[in-house]
Design a protein around this motif. Structure first.
Motif, PDB file in Angstrom:
ATOM      1  N   ASN A 254      19.582  -3.671 -17.275  1.00 20.64           N
ATOM      2  CA  ASN A 254      18.418  -4.074 -18.079  1.00 20.64           C
ATOM      3  C   ASN A 254      17.191  -3.247 -17.697  1.00 20.64           C
ATOM      4  O   ASN A 254      16.385  -2.865 -18.556  1.00 20.64           O
ATOM      5  CB  ASN A 254      18.114  -5.565 -17.882  1.00 20.64           C
ATOM      6  CG  ASN A 254      19.240  -6.453 -18.374  1.00 20.64           C
ATOM      7  OD1 ASN A 254      20.070  -6.031 -19.176  1.00 20.64           O
ATOM      8  ND2 ASN A 254      19.292  -7.679 -17.883  1.00 20.64           N
ATOM      9  N   PHE A 255      17.056  -2.995 -16.411  1.00 20.26           N
ATOM     10  CA  PHE A 255      15.935  -2.209 -15.890  1.00 20.26           C
ATOM     11  C   PHE A 255      15.920  -0.806 -16.524  1.00 20.26           C
ATOM     12  O   PHE A 255      14.877  -0.311 -16.953  1.00 20.26           O
ATOM     13  CB  PHE A 255      16.066  -2.119 -14.371  1.00 20.26           C
ATOM     14  CG  PHE A 255      14.979  -1.350 -13.688  1.00 20.26           C
ATOM     15  CD1 PHE A 255      13.762  -1.951 -13.371  1.00 20.26           C
ATOM     16  CD2 PHE A 255      15.170  -0.024 -13.337  1.00 20.26           C
ATOM     17  CE1 PHE A 255      12.767  -1.244 -12.721  1.00 20.26           C
ATOM     18  CE2 PHE A 255      14.181   0.696 -12.685  1.00 20.26           C
ATOM     19  CZ  PHE A 255      12.968   0.084 -12.374  1.00 20.26           C
ATOM     20  N   THR A 256      17.080  -0.164 -16.597  1.00 19.21           N
ATOM     21  CA  THR A 256      17.143   1.188 -17.170  1.00 19.21           C
ATOM     22  C   THR A 256      16.810   1.183 -18.660  1.00 19.21           C
ATOM     23  O   THR A 256      16.322   2.188 -19.204  1.00 19.21           O
ATOM     24  CB  THR A 256      18.541   1.807 -16.987  1.00 19.21           C
ATOM     25  OG1 THR A 256      19.514   1.028 -17.701  1.00 19.21           O
ATOM     26  CG2 THR A 256      18.908   1.865 -15.517  1.00 19.21           C
ATOM     27  N   GLU A 257      17.059   0.056 -19.340  1.00 20.30           N
ATOM     28  CA  GLU A 257      16.812  -0.025 -20.778  1.00 20.30           C
ATOM     29  C   GLU A 257      15.367  -0.401 -21.098  1.00 20.30           C
ATOM     30  O   GLU A 257      14.836   0.006 -22.144  1.00 20.30           O
ATOM     31  CB  GLU A 257      17.759  -1.056 -21.413  1.00 20.30           C
ATOM     32  CG  GLU A 257      19.233  -0.656 -21.344  1.00 20.30           C
ATOM     33  CD  GLU A 257      20.161  -1.772 -21.772  1.00 20.30           C
ATOM     34  OE1 GLU A 257      19.691  -2.945 -21.848  1.00 20.30           O
ATOM     35  OE2 GLU A 257      21.352  -1.499 -22.012  1.00 20.30           O
ATOM     36  N   ASP A 267       6.956  -4.808 -15.353  1.00 22.05           N
ATOM     37  CA  ASP A 267       6.108  -5.991 -15.180  1.00 22.05           C
ATOM     38  C   ASP A 267       6.649  -6.787 -13.987  1.00 22.05           C
ATOM     39  O   ASP A 267       7.700  -7.414 -14.066  1.00 22.05           O
ATOM     40  CB  ASP A 267       6.145  -6.841 -16.455  1.00 22.05           C
ATOM     41  CG  ASP A 267       5.203  -8.034 -16.390  1.00 22.05           C
ATOM     42  OD1 ASP A 267       4.595  -8.264 -15.311  1.00 22.05           O
ATOM     43  OD2 ASP A 267       5.078  -8.745 -17.405  1.00 22.05           O
ATOM     44  N   ASP A 268       5.887  -6.756 -12.884  1.00 21.94           N
ATOM     45  CA  ASP A 268       6.378  -7.418 -11.674  1.00 21.94           C
ATOM     46  C   ASP A 268       6.271  -8.933 -11.735  1.00 21.94           C
ATOM     47  O   ASP A 268       6.709  -9.625 -10.816  1.00 21.94           O
ATOM     48  CB  ASP A 268       5.653  -6.877 -10.435  1.00 21.94           C
ATOM     49  CG  ASP A 268       4.141  -7.064 -10.506  1.00 21.94           C
ATOM     50  OD1 ASP A 268       3.658  -7.725 -11.461  1.00 21.94           O
ATOM     51  OD2 ASP A 268       3.436  -6.547  -9.614  1.00 21.94           O
ATOM     52  N   THR A 269       5.695  -9.452 -12.839  1.00 20.21           N
ATOM     53  CA  THR A 269       5.643 -10.913 -12.987  1.00 20.21           C
ATOM     54  C   THR A 269       6.942 -11.448 -13.593  1.00 20.21           C
ATOM     55  O   THR A 269       7.167 -12.657 -13.598  1.00 20.21           O
ATOM     56  CB  THR A 269       4.457 -11.336 -13.880  1.00 20.21           C
ATOM     57  OG1 THR A 269       4.646 -10.817 -15.205  1.00 20.21           O
ATOM     58  CG2 THR A 269       3.144 -10.832 -13.311  1.00 20.21           C
ATOM     59  N   GLU A 270       7.757 -10.566 -14.106  1.00 21.68           N
ATOM     60  CA  GLU A 270       9.052 -10.991 -14.640  1.00 21.68           C
ATOM     61  C   GLU A 270      10.023 -11.229 -13.486  1.00 21.68           C
ATOM     62  O   GLU A 270       9.791 -10.801 -12.358  1.00 21.68           O
ATOM     63  CB  GLU A 270       9.604  -9.939 -15.604  1.00 21.68           C
ATOM     64  CG  GLU A 270       8.756  -9.772 -16.864  1.00 21.68           C
ATOM     65  CD  GLU A 270       9.376  -8.794 -17.838  1.00 21.68           C
ATOM     66  OE1 GLU A 270      10.534  -8.389 -17.621  1.00 21.68           O
ATOM     67  OE2 GLU A 270       8.691  -8.433 -18.815  1.00 21.68           O
ATOM     68  N   VAL A 280      10.084  -0.023  -7.304  1.00 20.97           N
ATOM     69  CA  VAL A 280       8.923   0.365  -8.118  1.00 20.97           C
ATOM     70  C   VAL A 280       7.703   0.579  -7.235  1.00 20.97           C
ATOM     71  O   VAL A 280       6.939   1.538  -7.424  1.00 20.97           O
ATOM     72  CB  VAL A 280       8.643  -0.700  -9.201  1.00 20.97           C
ATOM     73  CG1 VAL A 280       7.346  -0.389  -9.946  1.00 20.97           C
ATOM     74  CG2 VAL A 280       9.812  -0.780 -10.183  1.00 20.97           C
ATOM     75  N   GLU A 281       7.509  -0.289  -6.263  1.00 20.01           N
ATOM     76  CA  GLU A 281       6.375  -0.126  -5.337  1.00 20.01           C
ATOM     77  C   GLU A 281       6.497   1.186  -4.557  1.00 20.01           C
ATOM     78  O   GLU A 281       5.512   1.929  -4.386  1.00 20.01           O
ATOM     79  CB  GLU A 281       6.322  -1.320  -4.379  1.00 20.01           C
ATOM     80  CG  GLU A 281       5.138  -1.271  -3.418  1.00 20.01           C
ATOM     81  CD  GLU A 281       5.097  -2.459  -2.483  1.00 20.01           C
ATOM     82  OE1 GLU A 281       4.232  -2.478  -1.582  1.00 20.01           O
ATOM     83  OE2 GLU A 281       5.937  -3.383  -2.647  1.00 20.01           O
ATOM     84  N   TYR A 282       7.694   1.477  -4.116  1.00 18.13           N
ATOM     85  CA  TYR A 282       7.934   2.715  -3.375  1.00 18.13           C
ATOM     86  C   TYR A 282       7.639   3.931  -4.254  1.00 18.13           C
ATOM     87  O   TYR A 282       6.995   4.897  -3.819  1.00 18.13           O
ATOM     88  CB  TYR A 282       9.387   2.738  -2.892  1.00 18.13           C
ATOM     89  CG  TYR A 282       9.830   4.052  -2.314  1.00 18.13           C
ATOM     90  CD1 TYR A 282       9.520   4.398  -0.995  1.00 18.13           C
ATOM     91  CD2 TYR A 282      10.561   4.963  -3.078  1.00 18.13           C
ATOM     92  CE1 TYR A 282       9.933   5.602  -0.458  1.00 18.13           C
ATOM     93  CE2 TYR A 282      10.987   6.159  -2.552  1.00 18.13           C
ATOM     94  CZ  TYR A 282      10.667   6.486  -1.248  1.00 18.13           C
ATOM     95  OH  TYR A 282      11.063   7.681  -0.714  1.00 18.13           O
TER      96      TYR A 282
END
Length: 294
Positions: A254-257, A267-270, A280-282
């Motif tokens: 899902n992340f790649t899509e 969106d880090d709130t998901e 993502v932070e890295y």
């Protein structure tokens, strides 16, 4: 027709001299057309006042035929009908042949095909064991363990693909590759791959990171997402990450899509797995040159 093939029949009448013929100049002379010896219409007579008899040939009886109108050509079967015909043929697979093929690669001490047999199986298929098509084939067989095909998996898999020979399996490769280009089929293959990589003999429930990296490279080898290489580098750099949980594996697809190549839409709130948050932070820190890339 209308040409006399025998002498004219002479009609004798009370007022006609012997040997005279009937009035051959009458404007309404007619004769009969014959189909299979049956009179069907009148036309000119034979010039003797009588309808033309059917033309016969030696040894035949009433076999006079008129030409039929030319019939339109018979249409060939459409593509769908031809496809159905080929489908019926392809269903006629021999279980005996499948079992004979299984025996050719079966381990001498186990009722299954193990690593050595799979290697020989791949050689005959003219593919390498690490190729993507072999992963797809294992998926179609419903294999539960890497480097192993049980008798049931092999037989049922061949039946499902309607093949009973090496050449038959090879002929299915283009169809299998086309199938997994469809989104839902690839999703099924992707999720199955996680379970396939687990060591079921040791009741393993989390995929070791090195195995996960290898399987990610393999399963995405035909359509690599832009973020894949950076994700794998992140995992290889952080050796403390020793395993990949199933939810992380599933959500990475899902992340790649959903996330762009530059990760700007993340969106880090998901409800993303924490490992993806860390990635993502890295990446953001590295982009800002706060992290060395040695």
């Amino acid at each position: 027709m209308g040409q006399c093939l025998s002498p004219c029949c002479e009609k004798q009448g009370p007022n006609s001299p012997a040997g005279s013929s009937s009035d051959s100049g009458h404007p309404n002379h007619s004769h009969t057309l014959y189909i299979a010896g049956i009179p069907v219409s009148d036309s000119k007579d034979n010039g003797c006042g009588e309808p033309n008899p059917p033309v016969t040939t030696p040894g035949s009886e009433w076999k006079m035929f008129t030409p039929y109108p030319k019939l339109p050509p018979i249409k060939k079967q459409g593509v769908s009908a031809e496809a159905k015909r080929l489908s019926l043929i392809s269903r006629e697979v021999s279980e005996a042949k499948i079992l004979a093929m299984f025996e050719q690669y079966r381990d001498p001490e186990e009722d299954c095909i193990l690593a050595d047999g799979i290697e020989r199986f791949c050689m005959d298929l003219e593919v390498k064991p690490e190729e993507f098509i072999v992963l797809v084939l294992a998926w179609k067989f419903g294999a539960e363990t890497m480097c192993e095909f049980s008798r049931t998996e092999f037989v049922q898999g061949c039946k499902a693909m309607k093949v009973d020979s090496i050449k038959g399996i090879q002929s299915k490769f283009p169809e299998l590759l086309a199938e997994v280009h469809e989104k839902q089929a690839f999703k099924d293959l992707y999720r199955w791959t996680y379970k396939f990589g687990l060591d079921t003999a040791s009741a393993q429930r989390t995929l070791p990171t090195d195995m996960a990296i290898s399987l990610w490279k393999l399963v995405f080898s035909q359509n690599e997402p832009p973020v894949l290489q950076r994700w794998l580098e992140f995992l290889e750099k952080h050796t403390s990450i020793r395993g990949i949980p199933k939810d992380t594996w599933d959500m990475f697809l899902n992340f790649t899509e959903q996330v762009g190549e530059d990760l700007s839409s993340y969106d880090d709130t998901e409800a993303w797995p924490s490992l993806l948050d860390d990635f993502v932070e890295y990446e953001n820190d590295r982009h800002n040159q706060n992290v060395t890339t040695d």
